[in-house]
Design a protein around this motif. Structure first.
Motif, mmCIF file in Angstrom:
data_model
loop_
_atom_site.group_PDB
_atom_site.id
_atom_site.type_symbol
_atom_site.label_atom_id
_atom_site.label_comp_id
_atom_site.label_asym_id
_atom_site.label_seq_id
_atom_site.Cartn_x
_atom_site.Cartn_y
_atom_site.Cartn_z
ATOM 1 N N TYR A 26 0.849 -1.192 0.000
ATOM 2 C CA TYR A 26 0.000 0.000 0.000
ATOM 3 C C TYR A 26 0.888 1.246 0.000
ATOM 4 O O TYR A 26 2.110 1.152 0.032
ATOM 5 N N HIS A 27 0.245 2.402 0.013
ATOM 6 C CA HIS A 27 0.983 3.665 0.118
ATOM 7 C C HIS A 27 0.887 4.223 1.531
ATOM 8 O O HIS A 27 -0.149 4.082 2.183
ATOM 9 N N LEU A 29 0.260 7.247 3.655
ATOM 10 C CA LEU A 29 -0.543 8.444 3.359
ATOM 11 C C LEU A 29 -0.627 9.362 4.563
ATOM 12 O O LEU A 29 -0.468 8.915 5.701
ATOM 13 N N SER A 140 -8.920 0.470 3.874
ATOM 14 C CA SER A 140 -8.191 1.584 4.480
ATOM 15 C C SER A 140 -9.100 2.700 4.995
ATOM 16 O O SER A 140 -8.729 3.415 5.924
ATOM 17 N N ARG A 156 -1.738 3.495 6.312
ATOM 18 C CA ARG A 156 -2.502 3.137 5.117
ATOM 19 C C ARG A 156 -3.747 4.007 4.978
ATOM 20 O O ARG A 156 -4.460 3.953 3.988
ATOM 21 N N THR A 183 -9.676 2.699 -8.011
ATOM 22 C CA THR A 183 -8.731 3.197 -7.000
ATOM 23 C C THR A 183 -7.342 2.562 -7.175
ATOM 24 O O THR A 183 -6.337 3.292 -7.181
ATOM 25 N N TYR A 187 -3.749 4.782 -7.865
ATOM 26 C CA TYR A 187 -2.514 4.707 -7.065
ATOM 27 C C TYR A 187 -1.355 4.163 -7.900
ATOM 28 O O TYR A 187 -0.227 4.636 -7.789
#
Ligand code: C5P
Length: 316
Positions: A26-27, A29, A140, A156, A183, A187
């Motif tokens: 994941y990123h 954030l 998330s 996340r 989504t 990303y």
């Protein structure tokens, strides 16, 4: 049989900043999330059978185990097997008012409502932090949706710190019904283009997070300064989504030309939101934009920021 009705508000992002990659794929954030009063109504009851059944009048909503609300029941059954076998299956009726696949956390807020509803239905007595922990397994945005209101979300998106409440700002939501944005695609495209700018070290990550905590937007929220909030809106995902979807960019530009407090895409889009100082201005701008763009696929809603997440509206 007991039943609960729950109100599940949508969310917008006032700030969505992508900091870097995470080991889980994941990123990392830092976001400022805000609930709005447009929401779904979730009715939940024990059905006296073994199965989970989801009902919804909107054909875009899946009724099987791909629906996050369905997954939320499965998660509770797995974690609380004794209560699950005592109470049996559940029926979930979703009155869908939030546009689907829109960047407004519609599916996430439904899942959050199911967690809150089952907690009540089965008398589990779970606290909000406990419900938030369970919510991380579903997505998330689900942990934020439990308590909603205004909050900073980090990691996340699942680590939530509440901010002072905002409820005096009116919001126009606008979405083309014929456009949907994936989504994961948004990303992935961002990563492909901006990976070189990602912060790699944990010190750098916490510096970025800290900058938002002590930054101008959070200060503006504390002072309920709607003008400043409108000026400070920020969303990194616009960089990957807007070049592919010029209609969405045009919609943002049209709102900005109408003297709104601010306008931006929510989450990964394609919904655009515009902040307005009062209901009258919001209705007026909605009508103007509707006439100017004149596209039957453009749908708009006038709503308001709201200071809560899932609330129980009825218990029978
Ligand atoms: O957690 P959720 O299922 O809502 O995330 C949907 C998708 O968005 C993920 O599969 C991932 O591609 C992307 N995402 C991400 N980093 C986050 C949150 C979401 O890359 N922090």
């Amino acid at each position: 049989m007991q039943s609960y009705s729950l109100f599940a508000p949508a969310k917008i992002n006032l700030h969505l900043e992508i900091i870097g990659d995470r080991p889980d794929g994941y990123h990392e954030l830092v976001m400022v999330m805000q609930s709005v009063a447009l929401g779904d109504v979730i009715d939940i009851r024990a059905n006296g059978k073994e199965e989970i059944r989801v009902f919804c009048q909107n054909p875009q909503v899946p009724l099987d185990n791909t629906n996050l609300a369905y997954k939320a029941v499965q998660l509770m059954q797995k974690n609380y097997p004794t209560q699950a076998s005592n109470f049996g299956g559940v029926d979930i009726h979703i009155e869908k008012n939030i546009p689907v696949c829109a960047g407004l956390a519609g599916g996430s807020t439904n899942a959050a409502a199911v967690l809150v509803g089952i907690n009540l239905l089965w008398g589990l007595g779970l606290t909000q932090p406990e419900l938030r922990d369970l919510a991380t397994y579903l997505g998330s945005d689900v942990p934020f949706c439990i308590a909603g209101g205004s909050a900073i979300a980090t990691g996340r998106g699942e680590q939530i710190e509440p901010l002072p409440h905002l409820d005096n700002i009116w919001v126009i939501l606008a979405k083309y019904s014929n456009i949907s944005v994936s989504t994961p695609w948004a990303y992935k495209t961002y990563r492909e283009e901006f990976h070189d700018l990602y912060i790699q070290d944990s010190h750098g990550v916490s510096q970025r997070t800290h900058a938002v905590h002590s930054g101008e937007l959070v200060r503006a929220i504390a002072h309920k300064d709607s003008k400043q909030i409108g000026k400070l809106l920020y969303n990194d995902l616009q960089k990957s989504v807007l070049p592919e979807y010029p209609e969405v960019k045009n919609l943002i530009d049209q709102f900005k030309s109408q003297n709104v407090l601010g306008a931006m895409m929510s989450g990964s889009g394609p919904t655009v939101f515009a902040l307005c100082k009062n209901q009258e201005q919001a209705n007026q701008i909605k009508n103007t934009i509707s006439k100017e763009i004149n596209d039957p696929n453009l749908e708009m809603w006038v709503t308001k920021m709201c200071s809560h997440g899932i609330i129980t509206t009825q218990h029978k």
